[in-house]
Design a protein around this motif. Structure first.
Motif, mmCIF file in Angstrom:
data_model
loop_
_atom_site.group_PDB
_atom_site.id
_atom_site.type_symbol
_atom_site.label_atom_id
_atom_site.label_comp_id
_atom_site.label_asym_id
_atom_site.label_seq_id
_atom_site.Cartn_x
_atom_site.Cartn_y
_atom_site.Cartn_z
ATOM 1 N N UNK A 90 0.753 -1.184 0.194
ATOM 2 C CA UNK A 90 0.045 0.118 0.174
ATOM 3 C C UNK A 90 0.852 1.159 -0.002
ATOM 4 N N UNK A 91 2.137 1.075 0.257
ATOM 5 C CA UNK A 91 3.203 2.197 0.379
ATOM 6 C C UNK A 91 3.851 2.533 -0.880
ATOM 7 N N UNK A 92 3.573 1.614 -1.751
ATOM 8 C CA UNK A 92 4.200 1.733 -3.268
ATOM 9 C C UNK A 92 3.452 2.686 -4.165
ATOM 10 N N UNK A 93 4.284 3.628 -4.754
ATOM 11 C CA UNK A 93 3.764 4.697 -5.462
ATOM 12 C C UNK A 93 3.945 4.069 -6.978
ATOM 13 N N UNK A 94 5.369 3.541 -7.037
ATOM 14 C CA UNK A 94 5.453 3.126 -8.482
ATOM 15 C C UNK A 94 6.457 2.199 -8.501
ATOM 16 N N UNK A 95 6.979 1.372 -9.393
ATOM 17 C CA UNK A 95 7.788 0.502 -9.623
ATOM 18 C C UNK A 95 8.578 0.483 -10.963
ATOM 19 N N UNK A 96 9.884 0.519 -11.125
ATOM 20 C CA UNK A 96 10.444 0.807 -12.274
ATOM 21 C C UNK A 96 11.520 -0.518 -12.314
ATOM 22 N N UNK A 97 11.510 -1.359 -13.670
ATOM 23 C CA UNK A 97 12.461 -2.479 -13.766
ATOM 24 C C UNK A 97 13.482 -1.635 -14.335
ATOM 25 N N UNK A 98 14.919 -2.012 -13.730
ATOM 26 C CA UNK A 98 16.323 -1.524 -14.517
ATOM 27 C C UNK A 98 16.974 -2.559 -15.023
ATOM 28 N N UNK A 99 17.660 -2.095 -16.102
ATOM 29 C CA UNK A 99 18.597 -2.884 -16.660
ATOM 30 C C UNK A 99 20.031 -2.600 -15.890
ATOM 31 N N UNK A 100 21.094 -2.871 -16.611
ATOM 32 C CA UNK A 100 22.274 -2.768 -15.913
ATOM 33 C C UNK A 100 22.475 -1.185 -15.945
ATOM 34 N N UNK A 101 22.436 -0.585 -17.210
ATOM 35 C CA UNK A 101 22.542 0.923 -17.044
ATOM 36 C C UNK A 101 21.472 1.578 -16.024
ATOM 37 N N UNK A 103 20.195 0.663 -13.501
ATOM 38 C CA UNK A 103 20.879 0.341 -12.110
ATOM 39 C C UNK A 103 21.920 1.117 -11.789
ATOM 40 N N UNK A 104 22.898 1.214 -12.686
ATOM 41 C CA UNK A 104 24.004 2.054 -12.505
ATOM 42 C C UNK A 104 23.824 3.506 -12.182
ATOM 43 N N UNK A 105 22.669 3.948 -13.323
ATOM 44 C CA UNK A 105 22.422 5.495 -12.752
ATOM 45 C C UNK A 105 21.551 5.661 -11.620
ATOM 46 N N UNK A 106 20.988 4.608 -11.211
ATOM 47 C CA UNK A 106 19.807 5.009 -9.830
ATOM 48 C C UNK A 106 20.990 4.837 -8.639
ATOM 49 N N UNK A 124 22.156 -8.875 -12.841
ATOM 50 C CA UNK A 124 22.260 -7.645 -13.568
ATOM 51 C C UNK A 124 21.195 -6.818 -13.566
ATOM 52 N N UNK A 125 19.909 -7.281 -13.479
ATOM 53 C CA UNK A 125 18.838 -6.580 -13.234
ATOM 54 C C UNK A 125 18.423 -5.906 -11.751
ATOM 55 N N UNK A 126 17.544 -5.183 -11.757
ATOM 56 C CA UNK A 126 17.136 -4.614 -10.316
ATOM 57 C C UNK A 126 15.624 -4.069 -10.513
ATOM 58 N N UNK A 127 15.194 -3.583 -9.578
ATOM 59 C CA UNK A 127 13.706 -2.668 -9.579
ATOM 60 C C UNK A 127 14.001 -1.712 -8.574
ATOM 61 N N UNK A 128 13.453 -0.597 -8.914
ATOM 62 C CA UNK A 128 13.368 0.762 -8.075
ATOM 63 C C UNK A 128 11.922 0.704 -7.679
ATOM 64 N N UNK A 129 11.798 0.749 -6.334
ATOM 65 C CA UNK A 129 10.337 0.859 -5.813
ATOM 66 C C UNK A 129 10.131 2.156 -5.346
ATOM 67 N N UNK A 143 16.139 -2.954 -5.570
ATOM 68 C CA UNK A 143 16.476 -4.580 -5.250
ATOM 69 C C UNK A 143 16.924 -4.936 -6.518
ATOM 70 N N UNK A 144 17.781 -5.903 -6.364
ATOM 71 C CA UNK A 144 18.504 -6.647 -7.117
ATOM 72 C C UNK A 144 17.449 -7.644 -7.820
ATOM 73 N N UNK A 145 17.289 -8.282 -9.034
ATOM 74 C CA UNK A 145 16.382 -9.189 -9.367
ATOM 75 C C UNK A 145 16.878 -9.661 -10.640
ATOM 76 N N UNK A 146 16.758 -11.233 -10.931
ATOM 77 C CA UNK A 146 17.253 -11.708 -12.064
ATOM 78 C C UNK A 146 16.006 -11.479 -13.170
ATOM 79 N N UNK A 147 14.774 -11.289 -12.665
ATOM 80 C CA UNK A 147 13.475 -11.074 -13.679
ATOM 81 C C UNK A 147 12.909 -9.863 -13.018
ATOM 82 N N UNK A 148 13.622 -8.487 -13.470
ATOM 83 C CA UNK A 148 13.010 -7.288 -12.885
ATOM 84 C C UNK A 148 11.647 -6.920 -13.279
#
Length: 168
Positions: A90-101, A103-106, A124-129, A143-148
């Motif tokens: 309920x506290x999640x506003x948005x979720x963004x799947x990230x590739x390597x680039x 993730x590096x930027x975030x 390699x992958x991650x999500x930004x919540x 958070x790192x994830x193999x399937x972001x």
């Protein structure tokens, strides 16, 4: 041959689950280095020094590798669970799947120091919540994830449906 995946089949209450284990080649390198170190300590000495370094270094290295790969990421029962941390959806506003680039930027120079980060360099992958909680100073989780993409969709699906308006 399909790539190795640590994404587990889902139970009825789970939307997503994975363990951030180490790749096989990292196990091979670490155990090889531990064996080399044990051989250096041994150096042909007789008695206890012949077997003790191998009996100590190899199991300690294996235990360390298991510990590094212990992190479990799951979306279940309306919350994101990352190891011991829990985030109600309920506290999640948005979720963004990230590739390597992405993730590096975030996680780069402009990263917020208050962000909650569970990053594994071998994944390699991650999500930004992005959070929407006025009582929490944490702006987002990474958070790192193999399937972001699948993780992001599971988090978004776990959010409660918006209320239909005033009943007044």
């Amino acid at each position: 041959m399909a790539p190795h995946s640590d994404v587990a089949p889902l139970a009825d209450t789970d939307r997503y689950t994975e363990r951030l284990t180490l790749p096989w080649w990292l196990w091979l390198c670490a155990l090889g280095l531990a064996a080399l170190l044990a051989a250096e300590v041994w150096m042909g000495a007789p008695g206890v020094r012949a077997w003790l370094p191998f009996a100590v270094f190899l199991p300690l290295t294996a235990a360390g590798l298991v510990w590094f790969g212990r992190i479990r990421v799951a979306v279940t029962d309306g919350e994101l669970r990352v190891d011991d941390a829990r985030l109600p959806a309920r506290f999640v506003a948005d979720v963004i799947a990230l590739d390597v680039a992405g993730r590096r930027e975030v996680l780069g120079v402009g990263a917020d120091p208050l962000a909650f980060v569970v990053q594994r360099p071998w994944v390699a992958g991650a999500v930004q919540v992005v959070l929407d909680d006025p009582d929490d100073p944490t702006p987002y989780w990474v958070v790192s994830s193999r399937d972001p993409v699948r993780l992001a969709n599971a988090i978004l699906a776990a959010r409660p449906a918006p209320s239909g308006g005033d009943a007044g």
